[in-house]
Design a protein around this motif. Sequence first.
Motif, PDB file in Angstrom:
ATOM      1  N   ALA A 196      48.382  27.735  55.308  1.00 11.69           N
ATOM      2  CA  ALA A 196      47.744  26.890  56.313  1.00 11.69           C
ATOM      3  C   ALA A 196      46.480  27.506  56.895  1.00 11.69           C
ATOM      4  O   ALA A 196      45.843  26.891  57.761  1.00 11.69           O
ATOM      5  N   ASN A 197      46.091  28.685  56.419  1.00 12.81           N
ATOM      6  CA  ASN A 197      44.982  29.405  57.049  1.00 12.81           C
ATOM      7  C   ASN A 197      43.922  29.881  56.067  1.00 12.81           C
ATOM      8  O   ASN A 197      43.147  30.790  56.375  1.00 12.81           O
ATOM      9  N   LEU A 198      43.884  29.280  54.881  1.00 17.97           N
ATOM     10  CA  LEU A 198      42.836  29.556  53.905  1.00 17.97           C
ATOM     11  C   LEU A 198      42.236  28.249  53.434  1.00 17.97           C
ATOM     12  O   LEU A 198      42.941  27.241  53.316  1.00 17.97           O
ATOM     13  N   THR A 199      40.947  28.259  53.138  1.00 19.58           N
ATOM     14  CA  THR A 199      40.360  27.116  52.448  1.00 19.58           C
ATOM     15  C   THR A 199      40.761  27.190  50.969  1.00 19.58           C
ATOM     16  O   THR A 199      41.116  28.259  50.466  1.00 19.58           O
ATOM     17  N   PRO A 200      40.737  26.071  50.258  1.00 16.16           N
ATOM     18  CA  PRO A 200      41.236  26.067  48.881  1.00 16.16           C
ATOM     19  C   PRO A 200      40.569  27.079  47.957  1.00 16.16           C
ATOM     20  O   PRO A 200      41.234  27.663  47.090  1.00 16.16           O
ATOM     21  N   GLY A 201      39.285  27.321  48.140  1.00 18.58           N
ATOM     22  CA  GLY A 201      38.606  28.296  47.284  1.00 18.58           C
ATOM     23  C   GLY A 201      39.139  29.699  47.460  1.00 18.58           C
ATOM     24  O   GLY A 201      39.358  30.433  46.485  1.00 18.58           O
ATOM     25  N   TRP A 202      39.354  30.100  48.715  1.00 20.30           N
ATOM     26  CA  TRP A 202      39.912  31.433  48.970  1.00 20.30           C
ATOM     27  C   TRP A 202      41.363  31.526  48.497  1.00 20.30           C
ATOM     28  O   TRP A 202      41.839  32.603  48.143  1.00 20.30           O
ATOM     29  N   SER A 203      42.071  30.394  48.456  1.00 15.13           N
ATOM     30  CA  SER A 203      43.422  30.392  47.898  1.00 15.13           C
ATOM     31  C   SER A 203      43.400  30.671  46.399  1.00 15.13           C
ATOM     32  O   SER A 203      44.277  31.374  45.883  1.00 15.13           O
ATOM     33  N   LEU A 204      42.422  30.114  45.706  1.00 14.44           N
ATOM     34  CA  LEU A 204      42.293  30.397  44.276  1.00 14.44           C
ATOM     35  C   LEU A 204      42.061  31.885  44.032  1.00 14.44           C
ATOM     36  O   LEU A 204      42.658  32.482  43.123  1.00 14.44           O
ATOM     37  N   LEU A 205      41.191  32.486  44.830  1.00 12.88           N
ATOM     38  CA  LEU A 205      40.928  33.919  44.686  1.00 12.88           C
ATOM     39  C   LEU A 205      42.189  34.726  44.965  1.00 12.88           C
ATOM     40  O   LEU A 205      42.507  35.677  44.237  1.00 12.88           O
ATOM     41  N   LEU A 206      42.908  34.354  46.017  1.00 11.75           N
ATOM     42  CA  LEU A 206      44.174  35.031  46.320  1.00 11.75           C
ATOM     43  C   LEU A 206      45.126  34.949  45.133  1.00 11.75           C
ATOM     44  O   LEU A 206      45.762  35.944  44.758  1.00 11.75           O
ATOM     45  N   GLY A 207      45.219  33.786  44.526  1.00 11.88           N
ATOM     46  CA  GLY A 207      46.129  33.605  43.404  1.00 11.88           C
ATOM     47  C   GLY A 207      45.781  34.467  42.218  1.00 11.88           C
ATOM     48  O   GLY A 207      46.649  35.152  41.653  1.00 11.88           O
ATOM     49  N   ILE A 208      44.528  34.479  41.822  1.00 14.65           N
ATOM     50  CA  ILE A 208      44.162  35.231  40.620  1.00 14.65           C
ATOM     51  C   ILE A 208      44.293  36.737  40.847  1.00 14.65           C
ATOM     52  O   ILE A 208      44.703  37.482  39.951  1.00 14.65           O
ATOM     53  N   ILE A 209      43.982  37.204  42.064  1.00 10.55           N
ATOM     54  CA  ILE A 209      44.172  38.618  42.393  1.00 10.55           C
ATOM     55  C   ILE A 209      45.655  38.980  42.347  1.00 10.55           C
ATOM     56  O   ILE A 209      46.047  39.989  41.747  1.00 10.55           O
ATOM     57  N   THR A 210      46.474  38.147  42.968  1.00 14.61           N
ATOM     58  CA  THR A 210      47.909  38.439  43.039  1.00 14.61           C
ATOM     59  C   THR A 210      48.544  38.438  41.657  1.00 14.61           C
ATOM     60  O   THR A 210      49.339  39.331  41.322  1.00 14.61           O
ATOM     61  N   GLY A 211      48.206  37.450  40.837  1.00 13.58           N
ATOM     62  CA  GLY A 211      48.758  37.404  39.487  1.00 13.58           C
ATOM     63  C   GLY A 211      48.423  38.651  38.695  1.00 13.58           C
ATOM     64  O   GLY A 211      49.287  39.236  38.023  1.00 13.58           O
ATOM     65  N   ALA A 212      47.167  39.076  38.782  1.00 13.06           N
ATOM     66  CA  ALA A 212      46.737  40.260  38.033  1.00 13.06           C
ATOM     67  C   ALA A 212      47.394  41.530  38.570  1.00 13.06           C
ATOM     68  O   ALA A 212      47.894  42.361  37.799  1.00 13.06           O
ATOM     69  N   VAL A 213      47.412  41.696  39.881  1.00 10.98           N
ATOM     70  CA  VAL A 213      47.976  42.921  40.466  1.00 10.98           C
ATOM     71  C   VAL A 213      49.479  42.994  40.215  1.00 10.98           C
ATOM     72  O   VAL A 213      50.016  44.060  39.864  1.00 10.98           O
ATOM     73  N   CYS A 214      50.182  41.876  40.379  1.00  5.61           N
ATOM     74  CA  CYS A 214      51.633  41.891  40.157  1.00  5.61           C
ATOM     75  C   CYS A 214      51.977  42.142  38.696  1.00  5.61           C
ATOM     76  O   CYS A 214      52.992  42.789  38.395  1.00  5.61           O
TER      77      CYS A 214
END
Length: 413
Positions: A284-302
Amino acid sequence: MDTGSIAWAVVATALVLLMTPGVAFFYGGLVKAKSVVSMMMMSFGALALISVLWVLYGASMSSVTGLWDFSGNPLTDLGLTNLAAGETANTDLLGSAFGATFAIITVALISGAIADRARFGSWMLFAGVWATVVYFPVAAWVWGGGWILHLGTVLFGEDSTTAVIDYAGGTAVHINAGAAALALVLVLGKRTTFGTVADKPHNVPLVLLGAALLWFGWFGFNAGAEWTNDLANVGLITINTLGATAAAIIGWLIVERVKDGKPTSVGAASGAVSGLVAITPACANLTPGWSLLLGIITGAVCALAVELKFRLGYDDALDVVGIHLVGGLIGTVYLGFFATGTGLFLGGGLQQLTLQMLAAGAVLAYSFGVAWLVATIIEKTIGFRLAPDAEVAGIDNSVHGESAYDMAVRETV
């Protein structure tokens, strides 16, 4: 409250409840064929036990009246008798049922770390104690009026408008479960086959089915609480839950392709779960673009983090630490940089980042410490770890007297 919001609350509660069977399928597909019944039973056992404890006293413990209260009084409303008799019982009980589903899945998530080697009765004992002394109080701290909810004003003064952001459970669910999982694997030790044979999923379609059910249910997990807010942010939460998860799949598969040469379906499913974990506190506290960045970072790091168990020598069987603890930390701390209006890079200062890190660290340390203590006591008294010969023979038959697949050849008359 309008009937549309109430209807959404019922649907969201059912969606989140469905996530626990989704975890059972996801974990069940990842283990050996001789362990799938045991693995799924740990989720269903948690569903049954935590539901009962929540109604008896967990709901009462999950909200506080004083800032520094450890938890609510478990005897305040045993069995939710008073709540059911109140003037607003209809919506109050519905909200309580929604909260129960979060407690259930948090406990179920832990079980994947100790696949193939835990006694069912000991697991149930651990689950009940941990929920009572960790999950219920932490839920009170984060959402129920406790110190984490008010940490911004505690540190920066009554005029501060910056608060810890954890919309749906980055700290209370994923860091909480991941830290407990790490403690359990250290207490129980490694499986007899750890590091000697490749632990391949016995049923890949089951893994994908479980991940699909989790993704489906997660829309209730993240957007469910909006029923109390006239669904004001449901659109943003929904698109972020979709986008971050999809981006995390891509991030995970890129790492797999570079590291191992082949992108896998299990990697796609694991990437999806890691993205769901990370977007949970932030939806509820990110714009959709920053959510995409969060997702790709998390997928790669995990995708890289799940390999740490081989380097560091801890046997996190189904990567609860690598996905839920790491993914929860990423999603929680990421808000310190990119939360709309308060993140360090989006108009805020260091306050949001400070709050996110303190909340994450406090829950991690508390959950790990208590889980380690409880698991150690169980192991030293009634025993937590299955006997090695029973583990080799197969935990399904040893513990439950069942097998997932009847391979016997039957003669037809």
